[in-house]
Design a protein around this motif. Structure first.
Motif, short mmCIF file in Angstrom:
data_model
loop_
_atom_site.label_atom_id
_atom_site.label_comp_id
_atom_site.label_asym_id
_atom_site.label_seq_id
_atom_site.Cartn_x
_atom_site.Cartn_y
_atom_site.Cartn_z
N LEU A 194 0.81 -1.22 0.00
CA LEU A 194 0.00 0.00 0.00
C LEU A 194 0.84 1.26 0.00
N THR A 195 2.13 1.10 0.28
CA THR A 195 3.01 2.27 0.25
C THR A 195 3.63 2.45 -1.13
N TRP A 196 3.35 1.54 -2.04
CA TRP A 196 3.98 1.59 -3.36
C TRP A 196 3.42 2.75 -4.17
N LYS A 197 4.23 3.12 -5.18
CA LYS A 197 3.86 4.21 -6.08
C LYS A 197 2.64 3.82 -6.93
N ASP A 198 1.70 4.71 -7.09
CA ASP A 198 0.53 4.50 -7.97
C ASP A 198 -0.18 3.17 -7.71
N VAL A 199 -0.52 2.96 -6.44
CA VAL A 199 -1.03 1.64 -6.07
C VAL A 199 -2.34 1.29 -6.80
N GLU A 200 -3.19 2.28 -7.05
CA GLU A 200 -4.47 2.00 -7.71
C GLU A 200 -4.26 1.40 -9.11
N GLU A 201 -3.25 1.94 -9.83
CA GLU A 201 -3.01 1.43 -11.17
C GLU A 201 -2.44 0.01 -11.14
N LEU A 202 -1.73 -0.31 -10.03
CA LEU A 202 -1.18 -1.66 -9.88
C LEU A 202 -2.27 -2.70 -10.00
N TRP A 203 -3.39 -2.44 -9.34
CA TRP A 203 -4.48 -3.44 -9.35
C TRP A 203 -5.04 -3.62 -10.75
N GLN A 204 -4.97 -2.57 -11.59
CA GLN A 204 -5.49 -2.69 -12.96
C GLN A 204 -4.57 -3.55 -13.82
N LEU A 205 -3.26 -3.47 -13.53
CA LEU A 205 -2.30 -4.11 -14.42
C LEU A 205 -2.10 -5.59 -14.15
N LEU A 214 1.01 -13.68 6.81
CA LEU A 214 0.30 -13.42 5.56
C LEU A 214 -1.08 -12.89 5.94
N THR A 215 -1.31 -11.62 5.71
CA THR A 215 -2.60 -11.06 6.12
C THR A 215 -3.15 -10.18 5.00
N ASP A 216 -4.46 -10.18 4.84
CA ASP A 216 -5.05 -9.42 3.75
C ASP A 216 -5.72 -8.13 4.23
N SER A 217 -5.43 -7.73 5.47
CA SER A 217 -6.13 -6.57 6.00
C SER A 217 -5.83 -5.32 5.15
N GLY A 218 -6.88 -4.70 4.67
CA GLY A 218 -6.72 -3.46 3.90
C GLY A 218 -6.40 -3.68 2.44
N LEU A 219 -6.24 -4.92 2.00
CA LEU A 219 -5.87 -5.15 0.60
C LEU A 219 -7.11 -5.56 -0.20
N PRO A 220 -7.21 -5.15 -1.46
CA PRO A 220 -8.38 -5.50 -2.26
C PRO A 220 -8.39 -7.00 -2.58
N THR A 221 -9.29 -7.74 -1.98
CA THR A 221 -9.25 -9.20 -2.07
C THR A 221 -9.55 -9.72 -3.47
N ASP A 222 -10.21 -8.90 -4.30
CA ASP A 222 -10.46 -9.36 -5.68
C ASP A 222 -9.21 -9.28 -6.54
N ARG A 223 -8.21 -8.52 -6.12
CA ARG A 223 -6.99 -8.38 -6.92
C ARG A 223 -5.80 -9.08 -6.28
N ILE A 224 -6.00 -9.62 -5.10
CA ILE A 224 -4.88 -10.26 -4.39
C ILE A 224 -5.30 -11.64 -3.92
N THR A 225 -4.45 -12.64 -4.13
CA THR A 225 -4.70 -13.96 -3.58
C THR A 225 -3.51 -14.33 -2.72
N LEU A 226 -3.79 -14.86 -1.55
CA LEU A 226 -2.71 -15.31 -0.68
C LEU A 226 -2.50 -16.80 -0.91
N GLN A 227 -1.26 -17.19 -1.02
CA GLN A 227 -0.95 -18.58 -1.37
C GLN A 227 0.11 -19.16 -0.43
N GLU A 228 -0.28 -20.29 0.19
CA GLU A 228 0.70 -20.99 1.03
C GLU A 228 1.72 -21.70 0.13
N VAL A 229 2.99 -21.58 0.45
CA VAL A 229 3.99 -22.38 -0.26
C VAL A 229 4.84 -23.10 0.78
N PRO A 230 5.45 -24.24 0.41
CA PRO A 230 6.27 -24.96 1.39
C PRO A 230 7.30 -24.00 2.02
N ALA A 231 7.37 -24.02 3.34
CA ALA A 231 8.21 -23.05 4.05
C ALA A 231 9.69 -23.29 3.78
#
Ligand code: ATP
Ligand code: MG
Length: 229
Positions: free
Chosen positions: A108-119, A132-149
């Motif tokens: 969320l601190t990244w430059k032009d974050v709104e356009e990121l979700w479009q791209l 791994l937490t999705d608080s505050g992130l647009p869930t339709d544009r972000i998926t959280l994925q478990e990978v082997p640690a």
């Protein structure tokens, strides 16, 4: 998947492979950064070294490729610019951006974050030590994925090399050899390169049944610690 890849390690490769399979991606493009703005404080290895190590590490996987979009570009690397360039190069492709939990937390601190979700669609992968937490992130544009640690970081790999400790099995073999060959992460960088071993000439007839050739000893002491155990 963007990253400094200084050096690329098996944590990156496992995460990429897992996401490729789970999401049925045609290709995972590794994009080594040019000059990362988040890491301005630390000296980062030359982009060409990081690019080549990434090529070596991914060469055996037909679905893995490496892009030069960021290493060939001047100025600091922003994810938004990388995604704009990739989108321009491949306008018909649906882009997914794979990133670790630590990077996602900063998103969320990244430059032009709104356009990121479009791209691109963002995939946040688990990383030991980072929740791994999705608080505050647009869930339709972000998926959280478990990978082997895999509790591996490039920072740890660099400090191991600088302490003369092995990085075998943390990074691909070819990357260990590249680090050794170019004396990355040691004070020896800039010193004379190791002398090539003399070629061992064996004809086919001689070789059959003969004892295998003994690997020549490396000529430079800095190289010896990085040999396979
Ligand atoms: P450094 O210690 O120099 O920051 P790093 O190990 O974090 O290096 P980066 O090149 O910064 O590697 O990471 C690129 C991406 O890969 C980031 O999104 C990061 O979160 C993710 N990543 C790195 N290591 C792992 C790991 N062990 N498991 C899952 N994701 C990882
Ligand atoms: Mg990092």
């Amino acid at each position: 998947m963007g990253g400094t890849f200084d050096p690329i390690h098996h944590g990156h490769l496992v995460a990429a492979s897992e996401v490729q399979t789970r999401f049925g991606l045609d290709e995972v493009v590794f994009v080594p950064t040019g000059r990362p703005w988040q890491k301005a404080a630390r000296e980062v290895s030359p982009a060409e070294d990081r690019y080549l190590m990434t090529v070596i590490a991914t060469a055996s996987n037909p679905r893995f490729t490496v892009s030069r979009v960021d290493v060939d570009r001047d100025g600091p690397t922003y994810t938004i610019d990388t995604l704009r360039l990739l989108h321009k190069e491949r306008p018909a492709d649906e882009l997914f951006f794979i990133t670790g939990a630590d990077a996602l937390a900063q998103i969320l601190t990244w430059k032009d974050v709104e356009e990121l979700w479009q791209l691109a669609h963002f995939i946040g992968v688990t990383r030991p030590g980072h929740a791994l937490t999705d608080s505050g992130l647009p869930t339709d544009r972000i998926t959280l994925q478990e990978v082997p640690a895999m509790a591996i970081s490039s920072t740890d790999c660099r400090s191991r090399v600088s302490r003369d400790e092995p990085v075998w099995y943390l990074v691909p073999d070819g990357v260990v050899q590249y680090i050794n060959k170019y004396a990355l992460y040691t004070d020896a960088r800039g010193a004379a390169p190791p002398v090539d071993p003399p070629p061992t000439e064996i004809t086919t007839a001689d070789a059959r049944g003969a004892a295998p050739p003994v690997a020549p000893r490396p000529a430079v002491s800095a190289a010896t610690t990085a040999q396979h155990p």
